[in-house]
Design an enzyme around this catalytic site. Structure first.
Site, PDB file in Angstrom:
ATOM      1  N   HIS A  17       4.278  -4.981 -10.196  1.00  0.00           N
ATOM      2  CA  HIS A  17       3.655  -5.673  -9.102  1.00  0.00           C
ATOM      3  C   HIS A  17       4.303  -6.667  -8.230  1.00  0.00           C
ATOM      4  O   HIS A  17       4.873  -7.715  -8.759  1.00  0.00           O
ATOM      5  CB  HIS A  17       2.353  -6.399  -9.865  1.00  0.00           C
ATOM      6  CG  HIS A  17       1.307  -6.836  -9.047  1.00  0.00           C
ATOM      7  ND1 HIS A  17       0.638  -7.637  -9.154  1.00  0.00           N
ATOM      8  CD2 HIS A  17       0.742  -6.202  -7.720  1.00  0.00           C
ATOM      9  CE1 HIS A  17      -0.337  -8.092  -8.370  1.00  0.00           C
ATOM     10  NE2 HIS A  17      -0.393  -6.880  -7.233  1.00  0.00           N
ATOM     11  N   HIS A  59       1.564 -11.262   0.716  1.00  0.00           N
ATOM     12  CA  HIS A  59       0.524 -10.697   0.274  1.00  0.00           C
ATOM     13  C   HIS A  59      -0.894 -11.406   1.102  1.00  0.00           C
ATOM     14  O   HIS A  59      -1.728 -10.617   1.481  1.00  0.00           O
ATOM     15  CB  HIS A  59       0.140 -11.229  -1.280  1.00  0.00           C
ATOM     16  CG  HIS A  59      -1.203 -10.760  -1.745  1.00  0.00           C
ATOM     17  ND1 HIS A  59      -2.337 -11.691  -1.667  1.00  0.00           N
ATOM     18  CD2 HIS A  59      -1.751  -9.781  -2.329  1.00  0.00           C
ATOM     19  CE1 HIS A  59      -3.425 -11.175  -2.242  1.00  0.00           C
ATOM     20  NE2 HIS A  59      -2.947 -10.027  -2.662  1.00  0.00           N
TER      21      HIS A  59
END
Length: 249
Positions: A17, A59
């Site tokens: 991730h 993000h």
């Protein structure tokens, strides 16, 4: 209903991730390198657009959490974004780590034989534009590659734009809830996978996805019991922060 025979899946089961989860500054090349040092061969990252059209990794919609900048990331030109420190927030050892472009991450992955899951993470209001830009760039950078990147998004409009721009690239619909029509939407978008919050999977939902000819992937799986459950269900991949806990081999 019997599951269809699925085509070969070129991607590893284990996906790191944002590069190396929480061990290095997320969505930076330092995180990718550290994940690779732990033996990982597939990485997830978040891609969005600068105000002048450069695809870069971040993000959040805003800059405060992971850089020394402030405000909307998508409102800034790349020349300004490139000067920001994207590492100090995690510790002095990472000070000065820059925000990478998707092109720089692609070079790292292609030269080392790594796979990539690119989450299209648009600035609100730029869903279609970001889907188009990410798909166009990925199609060019990975032209002729044996395993192109998997393009995923929570935003159907971004996936639709990606499909229109580069239909040959595989796509996955990200879900944090099983809303009405979720599987039909994935099929309409031409997806090859559904990527769910891991607790949403059970034998029934995995069976539905498989019967539709799609793959079942999960995020963000950080506990051994959760990973073991997903393996028993026969799912096809997990995204995890715990590159130090799980063995990608």
């Amino acid at each position: 209903m019997n599951a269809r025979k699925l085509p070969a899946w070129p991607y590893p089961f284990w996906i790191a991730h944002r590069g190396a989860g929480r061990l290095a500054p997320e969505n930076t090349l330092a995180a990718f390198r550290l994940g690779a040092q732990h033996g990982w061969r597939m990485f997830e990252c978040d891609a969005k657009l600068s105000s002048d059209g450069v695809v870069f990794l971040l993000h959040d919609a805003t800059l405060e959490r992971t850089t020394d900048g402030a405000g909307s990331a998508g409102a800034r030109p790349w020349g300004e974004l490139a000067q920001l420190d994207a590492g100090s927030w995690l510790g002095r050892a990472w000070a000065g780590e820059p925000i990478p472009t998707l092109a720089s991450v692609a070079r790292f992955c292609l030269r080392n034989g790594y796979h990539l899951d690119i989450e299209i993470k648009p600035t609100p209001g730029l869903e279609a534009a970001t889907g188009h830009a990410v798909a166009a760039l990925a199609a060019r950078l990975w032209q002729g590659a044996a395993a192109p990147p998997l393009l995923t998004s929570f935003q159907p409009a971004a996936l639709a734009a990606a499909a229109q721009t580069a239909p040959q690239l595989p796509r996955g619909l990200l879900l944090d809830a099983l809303r009405d029509g979720w599987l039909e939407q994935a099929r309409q978008l031409g997806c090859v996978a559904v990527v769910c919050q891991h607790a949403l999977w059970d034998a029934g939902t995995v069976g539905q996805v498989r019967a539709a000819g799609l793959r079942a992937l999960s995020y963000t799986v950080n506990d051994e019991w959760a990973a073991e459950r997903l393996i028993r269900l026969g799912t096809d991949g997990v995204v995890t922060d715990r590159v130090d806990l799980f063995s990608p081999a």
